[in-house]
Motif scaffolding. Sequence first.
Motif, short mmCIF file in Angstrom:
data_model
loop_
_atom_site.label_atom_id
_atom_site.label_comp_id
_atom_site.label_asym_id
_atom_site.label_seq_id
_atom_site.Cartn_x
_atom_site.Cartn_y
_atom_site.Cartn_z
N GLN A 83 3.99 1.10 18.37
CA GLN A 83 3.87 1.73 19.68
C GLN A 83 2.42 2.03 20.03
O GLN A 83 2.04 2.05 21.21
N GLN A 84 1.60 2.25 19.01
CA GLN A 84 0.20 2.60 19.23
C GLN A 84 -0.74 1.40 19.17
O GLN A 84 -1.91 1.52 19.54
N GLN A 112 10.62 4.37 10.90
CA GLN A 112 10.02 5.22 11.91
C GLN A 112 8.50 5.08 11.93
O GLN A 112 7.87 5.03 12.98
N SER A 113 7.92 5.00 10.74
CA SER A 113 6.46 4.86 10.65
C SER A 113 6.00 3.53 11.24
O SER A 113 4.99 3.46 11.95
N THR A 150 7.61 1.83 13.52
CA THR A 150 7.80 1.94 14.96
C THR A 150 6.62 2.66 15.61
O THR A 150 6.07 2.20 16.63
N ASN A 151 6.20 3.79 15.02
CA ASN A 151 5.05 4.53 15.54
C ASN A 151 3.80 3.67 15.55
O ASN A 151 3.01 3.69 16.51
N SER A 154 11.89 0.07 18.91
CA SER A 154 12.26 0.70 17.64
C SER A 154 12.47 -0.39 16.59
O SER A 154 12.97 -1.47 16.90
#
Length: 358
Positions: A81-82, A74-75, A77-78, A108
């Motif tokens: 995305q940024q 998840q980290s 992916t974040n 993802s």
Amino acid sequence: MRSYTISGTNLINYSHAIDGRIALILGLRRMGKSSLLRSFLNSYNIPHILIDARRIILNEGGMSIRGFMNELSQSLTNFLQQRASFRDKLIGLLRNIDGISIGVQPLSISISWRRGRAVLTSLLEAVNRVAEDLNIKVVLAIDEVQELRALGLNIPMLLAYIYDNLGNIVAILTGSQVGMVYDTLRLNDPKSPLYGRAVVEVKLRRLSPDESLDFLRRGFEQYGVQVGDDVIREAASRLDGIIGWLTLFGWYYVHGNRDLNSIIDVAARQEIEELKSFLTKSRAENRYKVILRIVAEKPRRWSEIKRAVEMEEGVIVNDRNFTDLLRHLINMGILEKQGDAYKIADPVLEYGVRKYLR
């Protein structure tokens, strides 16, 4: 090892303190380490992959390799995305790593927990390669790193590998159980892979009485709330410069709860529940309780605490075993030693022990 001691409000102003390859941010619970880490990374717009060990425990009901890999997925992916400049280059490399799946619309990243240990190094090598191409540094941040000791990952070996081979990755770690952090990373062990590496250590201290008063006054000013000086002084005195409790008091106050005693009581109940969770896992649960209750009355010397335990149990307690119990409580951040006396480090927990620990 370079060491800096600063107050919890000044980390951003001391950005030069975190200029090495590995940095530790250490301090008692509620000192604001997590908030400061995030503020530091976000204020300077530093590319980062953040692993929150507490979130893993909350999501999984305990620490697990599956939870760790889900958090890392998840980290990552974040992060992608940024960071558009990073995204396409890194995805191209990740597609070649067995055990990593990539989804689109929305983007993802999923890391197989069954193969997670095997792909972790390859993943970090890919991140480093892209960071090197872009001429930037990426921070691998781990919040409450001592919680990872149950994973079966060789954390010192991983950090040493990053230090020696991945020059565009910087590790920043936080820990509230300072002794456990040292044990997890084996920083003082000559046989540890990290031994001798340059580690920057930032220790967060309590706010001074004047800093506590200033912190509360500024906070209330931002909310436009008028608070009597006597109220602010009492809160600053009783909460002993711990920024998390000062913040909690301020939040409750501006939202209508003006009773300091009730605020401390709510916080203390929460602390006692967490303490009991730790105690019930130990075979020395009852002995720990006696230690904490006697120390909560006032700071006590080693001999006074031992005598109280022996009177309670009606047995002679082995000196070495008793010292180990005190040392473990210190390593956990529950006790601290001031001169020859031991005391509970957190005034809210101290209140909770006196009132609720049975």
